[in-house]
Enzyme design. Sequence first.
Site, PDB file in Angstrom:
ATOM      1  CB  CYS A   1      -1.070  -0.090   1.356  1.00 52.06           C
ATOM      2  SG  CYS A   1      -1.926   0.967   1.139  1.00 52.06           S
TER       3      CYS A   1
ATOM      4  CG  ASP B   1      -6.361  -1.523  -5.152  1.00 52.21           C
ATOM      5  OD1 ASP B   1      -6.937  -0.153  -5.245  1.00 52.21           O
ATOM      6  OD2 ASP B   1      -5.232  -1.988  -4.407  1.00 52.21           O
TER       7      ASP B   1
ATOM      8  CG  HIS C   1      -6.114  -1.814  -1.135  1.00 52.01           C
ATOM      9  ND1 HIS C   1      -5.017  -0.588  -2.260  1.00 52.01           N
ATOM     10  CD2 HIS C   1      -5.842  -1.486  -0.730  1.00 52.01           C
ATOM     11  CE1 HIS C   1      -3.595  -0.068  -1.686  1.00 52.01           C
ATOM     12  NE2 HIS C   1      -4.057  -0.256  -0.476  1.00 52.01           N
TER      13      HIS C   1
END
Length: 294
Positions: free
Chosen positions: A185, A232, A263
């Site tokens: 991330c 995502d 995600h």
Amino acid sequence: MTRLTATDFDPEVLKLFDGYVHGRLSRRDFLARAGRYAVGGATAATLLAQLSPSFAAPLVAPADARLKTSYQEFPSPQGYGKVRGYLAMPANAKGKLPLILVVHENRGLNPHIEDIARRLALEGFIAYAPDALFPLGGYPGDEDKARALFPKLDQVKTRADFVAAWHALAGLAQGTGKVGVVGFCYGGGIANYLATQIPELAAAVPFYGAQPAAADVARIRAPLMIHDAGKDERILAGWPAYEAALQANKVNYQHFVYAGAEHGFNNDTTPRYDEAAAKLAWGRTVAFFKEKLS
């Protein structure tokens, strides 16, 4: 208790949670908007609690006798002055080992990222996971508090801290000097960033991370293995421009998109974890590092 997965939640709740996790929604806004999807006696607060990480069962125990772990500090003159992180390595290593910088999500060095470092150490690497929140007192032990602290960082200094951490690893006496980076991330974005900043970087593996500006891609020398989630939309929206820049600059890269995954699919402390996608991506990652850092 049966483990919850992403399929147990309305897709709109997952989108709202992604917005909350990444600072686009406040906690109050998440609760107000998620409440309409709470059913069967559940509340919006219940949904938030269910989606939040649980660190009760790390894959590799902190006291695993096969490993040697410690917290180490290194100077960062261009950053916040000092970087502190979690260092993990095999306890009975013979000879020098390749090294991997591990970059956390946007909550600092939490127990899950320390677990990731230990997993890499069991694969024969020296892993170092810095805590970007160290200048603000360090990871506070609470995900909501950590998330609230993160926007207070000066990202210019924070990025310099990660560059300094990489250089510290490269000079570590126990290491071979070959250093890769893996990030998740926010950390995936940092992995991409470091690839544009450090010509000597041996390999980079961003998991669902923000892409660098196309103009910066020409500076990438490291081979890349990029993992993205099929659902995502936010990250995948930036892929076409990034791919075009990678191809135009003849960067050595592999890109994997995991169909149906959300995600954060590699994080096994939350319901967004996708076991099949995570195991496949992790196996590919370890093999890639063993090849490129050898």
